[in-house]
Design a protein around this motif. Structure first.
Motif, short mmCIF file in Angstrom:
data_model
loop_
_atom_site.label_atom_id
_atom_site.label_comp_id
_atom_site.label_asym_id
_atom_site.label_seq_id
_atom_site.Cartn_x
_atom_site.Cartn_y
_atom_site.Cartn_z
N GLU A 73 22.75 29.54 -18.62
CA GLU A 73 21.32 29.25 -18.47
C GLU A 73 20.80 29.93 -17.21
N ASP A 132 16.19 28.98 -18.98
CA ASP A 132 16.02 27.58 -18.58
C ASP A 132 14.62 27.35 -18.02
N ASP A 133 14.15 26.12 -18.07
CA ASP A 133 12.86 25.74 -17.48
C ASP A 133 11.73 26.66 -17.94
N GLU A 178 13.83 20.04 -23.16
CA GLU A 178 14.55 19.21 -22.20
C GLU A 178 13.66 18.07 -21.72
MG MG Z 1 16.54 23.05 -17.73
#
Ligand code: MG
Ligand code: C2E
Ligand code: MG
Ligand code: MG
Length: 291
Positions: A149, A179-180, A236
């Motif tokens: 990630e 990610d994010d 998430e």
């Molecule tokens: Mg994350």
């Protein structure tokens, strides 16, 4: 009188600054000790399950590092990963996390993947590809079961050098996730620069799903776009059944968050997986798909 008060305030701020610098120094010293100690027993891993909506099965676990700092309890990565970066220990920390989590995952059923976080600094370090392939070789974990990630921060600078590292990692056979997603800049542009395997929609968007129209639109559009591009989507920070149902009905492929499970110890991975799959069979039967 006023002058004196001003001086007092000044002295107070100086003292507070000293205090902050001092505790930061202590943290760095403690962290160095923790990483140098044989076997680094103060560092621990937790694993948070990720479920696949279509099958109702746990498809993987994300490794999340913790530090059992003496006198401070269990410290989260937000508090010490930046320090590790600053004092040049992020490579050591990253190697430790990769080695240990791959070894752990090699004991899981082969259908279960492992996700590992990489910070931008780790990504730019010269030995990353070797570290990853060594961890795979030593553990015997199949490369296709490892997902790395990276955040949008990685993609911002040195695009050519970064793309080269990404390509080499793909050549080993590991998967790459962003990610994010949605919290950085010009996200959509990244999606055409490299064949990413997965996009993880940041929990800030998931959090506002119920109330915030714009966030709901962003989540829906991200899922649709990724589907078009053949990229798996994971949401998430799923904390409620309402969020679970909404994301599932919008076609999000995978879900992760406290509603499903908090991060658990390596010992609890197996049992957690079974519990989740039993519980989800009832939650999922309530999902109405509007695709
Ligand atoms: Mg994350
Ligand atoms: P991340 O990769 O976005 O990981 C998800 C974070 O959200 C984790 O926090 C997790 O415990 C938390 N979380 C999971 N589900 C929920 C939920 O439903 N609600 C809320 N509010 N939070 C949830 P954690 O473990 O504190 O990790 C924070 C960040 O630190 C991670 O964000 C990741 O970027 C970084 N990190 C964690 N482990 C490592 C590591 O081994 N290496 C590096 N470089 N970074 C790491
Ligand atoms: Mg992550
Ligand atoms: Mg996040």
């Amino acid at each position: 009188q006023a002058k004196q008060a001003g001086r007092g305030r000044h002295a107070f701020f100086e003292w507070a600054l000293d205090e902050a610098a001092h505790s930061r120094r202590l943290l760095e010293l403690d962290l160095r000790t923790a990483l140098r100690e044989a076997g680094a027993p103060q560092l621990a891993l937790r694993f948070q399950p990720i479920v696949q909506v279509a099958s109702g099965r746990v498809s993987g676990f994300e490794a999340l590092v913790r530090w059992d700092r003496p006198g401070h309890g269990l410290v989260g990565p937000a508090e010490f990963v930046p320090a590790a970066e600053e004092i040049g220990l992020i490579d050591e920390l990253g190697r430790l996390v990769l080695e240990r989590s791959c070894k752990e995952a090699s004991r899981w059923p082969s259908s279960i993947r492992l996700a590992v976080n990489l910070s931008p600094l780790q990504f730019r370090a010269p030995g990353l590809v070797e570290t990853v392939s060594n961890a795979l070789l030593r553990s015997g974990l199949a490369p296709a079961r490892l997902e790395l990630e990276i955040t949008e921060g990685v993609l911002l600078e040195d695009t050519e050098a970064n793309l080269t590292v990404l390509r080499r990692l793909k050549q080993i056979g590991v998967r790459i996730a962003i990610d994010d997603f949605g919290t950085g800049y010009s996200s959509l542009n990244y999606l055409r620069s490299f064949p990413f395997d997965k996009v993880k929609i940041d929990r800030a968007f998931v959090h506002n799903l119920g109330g915030h129209d714009a966030d709901r639109a962003i989540v829906r559009a991200t899922i649709a776009l990724c589907r078009e591009l053949g990229i798996v989507t994971t949401a998430e920070g799923v904390e409620t059944e309402e969020q679970f149902q909404l994301l599932a009905s919008k076609g999000c492929d995978e879900l992760q968050g406290y509603f499903i499970s908090e991060p658990v110890t390596a010992e609890a991975v197996d049992e957690t997986r079974h519990h989740i799959e039993i519980r989800l069979s009832s939650v999922r039967s309530a999902v109405s798909t509007d695709l």
